[in-house]
Design a protein around this motif. Sequence first.
Motif, mmCIF file in Angstrom:
data_model
loop_
_atom_site.group_PDB
_atom_site.id
_atom_site.type_symbol
_atom_site.label_atom_id
_atom_site.label_comp_id
_atom_site.label_asym_id
_atom_site.label_seq_id
_atom_site.Cartn_x
_atom_site.Cartn_y
_atom_site.Cartn_z
ATOM 1 N N PHE A 257 0.851 -1.192 0.000
ATOM 2 C CA PHE A 257 0.000 0.000 0.000
ATOM 3 C C PHE A 257 0.884 1.239 0.000
ATOM 4 O O PHE A 257 1.691 1.438 0.902
ATOM 5 N N ILE A 258 0.706 2.080 -1.025
ATOM 6 C CA ILE A 258 1.577 3.234 -1.225
ATOM 7 C C ILE A 258 0.738 4.496 -1.333
ATOM 8 O O ILE A 258 -0.188 4.563 -2.150
ATOM 9 N N ILE A 259 1.053 5.485 -0.517
ATOM 10 C CA ILE A 259 0.432 6.798 -0.642
ATOM 11 C C ILE A 259 1.256 7.608 -1.639
ATOM 12 O O ILE A 259 2.445 7.844 -1.426
ATOM 13 N N GLY A 260 0.633 8.008 -2.738
ATOM 14 C CA GLY A 260 1.350 8.756 -3.756
ATOM 15 C C GLY A 260 0.611 8.718 -5.078
ATOM 16 O O GLY A 260 -0.446 8.094 -5.212
ATOM 17 N N ASP A 261 1.180 9.399 -6.051
ATOM 18 C CA ASP A 261 0.598 9.512 -7.393
ATOM 19 C C ASP A 261 1.104 8.366 -8.259
ATOM 20 O O ASP A 261 2.261 8.363 -8.685
ATOM 21 N N ALA A 262 0.241 7.403 -8.530
ATOM 22 C CA ALA A 262 0.642 6.235 -9.314
ATOM 23 C C ALA A 262 1.140 6.623 -10.693
ATOM 24 O O ALA A 262 2.034 5.969 -11.235
ATOM 25 N N LEU A 263 0.566 7.659 -11.281
ATOM 26 C CA LEU A 263 0.955 8.045 -12.637
ATOM 27 C C LEU A 263 2.428 8.429 -12.698
ATOM 28 O O LEU A 263 3.097 8.199 -13.713
ATOM 29 N N LYS A 264 2.941 8.983 -11.616
ATOM 30 C CA LYS A 264 4.354 9.371 -11.568
ATOM 31 C C LYS A 264 5.233 8.277 -10.971
ATOM 32 O O LYS A 264 6.362 8.063 -11.423
ATOM 33 N N GLU A 265 4.727 7.602 -9.949
ATOM 34 C CA GLU A 265 5.572 6.716 -9.160
ATOM 35 C C GLU A 265 5.603 5.268 -9.638
ATOM 36 O O GLU A 265 6.625 4.599 -9.492
ATOM 37 N N ALA A 266 4.500 4.765 -10.188
ATOM 38 C CA ALA A 266 4.471 3.355 -10.587
ATOM 39 C C ALA A 266 5.541 3.011 -11.624
ATOM 40 O O ALA A 266 6.193 1.961 -11.508
ATOM 41 N N PRO A 267 5.771 3.842 -12.643
ATOM 42 C CA PRO A 267 6.825 3.495 -13.609
ATOM 43 C C PRO A 267 8.219 3.421 -12.987
ATOM 44 O O PRO A 267 9.093 2.730 -13.517
ATOM 45 N N ARG A 268 8.413 4.114 -11.867
ATOM 46 C CA ARG A 268 9.727 4.119 -11.216
ATOM 47 C C ARG A 268 10.006 2.841 -10.445
ATOM 48 O O ARG A 268 11.144 2.595 -10.024
ATOM 49 N N LEU A 269 8.973 2.003 -10.242
ATOM 50 C CA LEU A 269 9.178 0.741 -9.521
ATOM 51 C C LEU A 269 10.063 -0.220 -10.307
ATOM 52 O O LEU A 269 10.703 -1.097 -9.727
ATOM 53 N N GLY A 270 10.046 -0.097 -11.626
ATOM 54 C CA GLY A 270 10.781 -1.043 -12.457
ATOM 55 C C GLY A 270 10.122 -2.398 -12.522
ATOM 56 O O GLY A 270 10.780 -3.408 -12.816
ATOM 57 N N VAL A 271 8.801 -2.448 -12.255
ATOM 58 C CA VAL A 271 8.050 -3.697 -12.254
ATOM 59 C C VAL A 271 7.247 -3.804 -13.541
ATOM 60 O O VAL A 271 6.624 -2.836 -13.974
ATOM 61 N N THR A 272 7.280 -4.978 -14.167
ATOM 62 C CA THR A 272 6.386 -5.253 -15.284
ATOM 63 C C THR A 272 5.130 -5.906 -14.723
ATOM 64 O O THR A 272 5.201 -6.924 -14.030
ATOM 65 N N PHE A 273 3.988 -5.305 -15.017
ATOM 66 C CA PHE A 273 2.732 -5.776 -14.436
ATOM 67 C C PHE A 273 1.991 -6.692 -15.408
ATOM 68 O O PHE A 273 2.090 -6.552 -16.624
ATOM 69 N N ASP A 274 1.252 -7.615 -14.830
ATOM 70 C CA ASP A 274 0.440 -8.552 -15.595
ATOM 71 C C ASP A 274 -1.026 -8.136 -15.619
ATOM 72 O O ASP A 274 -1.802 -8.599 -16.463
#
Length: 211
Positions: A110-127
């Motif tokens: 659970f992450i508090i933040g803007d997914a549009l900015k932060e999710a790409p920075r995870l370096g995770v490929t999502f299914d």
Amino acid sequence: MNHELEQYVLAHTDPEGDYLYRLWRATNVHLLHGRMASGHLQGRLLKMLVRMARPKNILEIGTFSGYSAICLAEGLDEGGMVYTYEINDELEDFTRPWIEGSPVADKIRFIIGDALKEAPRLGVTFDMAFVDGNKRTYMEAYEMVLGVLRPGGFLLADNTLWDGHVLEAPRPTDRQTAGIESFNDFIAHDDRVEKLILPLRDGLTIAMKKR
């Protein structure tokens, strides 16, 4: 669907379980717009879709009270993870204890933040991704998700019938309806995905990334 038919459907669907029922009740008692939580039927659908697609990593945009994140996590195999983003930090005090106290807490980040900015920075490929955040920015969320979603992965977008307002011309100040309509119109002609709108509750778009 009238109330009697809805009750029939729910009676012939797997129960949500005591924990999710209590979360649903608490959401509606303590938070504004409690009906935004997925609820029994949609929650069981989310779990079933995860069981069918067997994703390893799921991105959720818009945690709200945590109901949908828990449902998604319930369907995951061992080692799977839901990364769920909530931009409204005022919800954290309510939502975090419910997520951390759930039977699937180890499968939810659970992450508090803007997914549009932060999710790409995870370096995770999502299914799989479940988009249920700000309706004004559904187009931006869609493009971001396609950038982090694997080919063959699934995008789910909630509220795409928007209480029927998609059939109306939005008022100049109604950016939420305009955002949903723009998203629906764009994705309908986007050949990067296969798509359909499921008329469940407030509309659920299911799209598969082709490439």
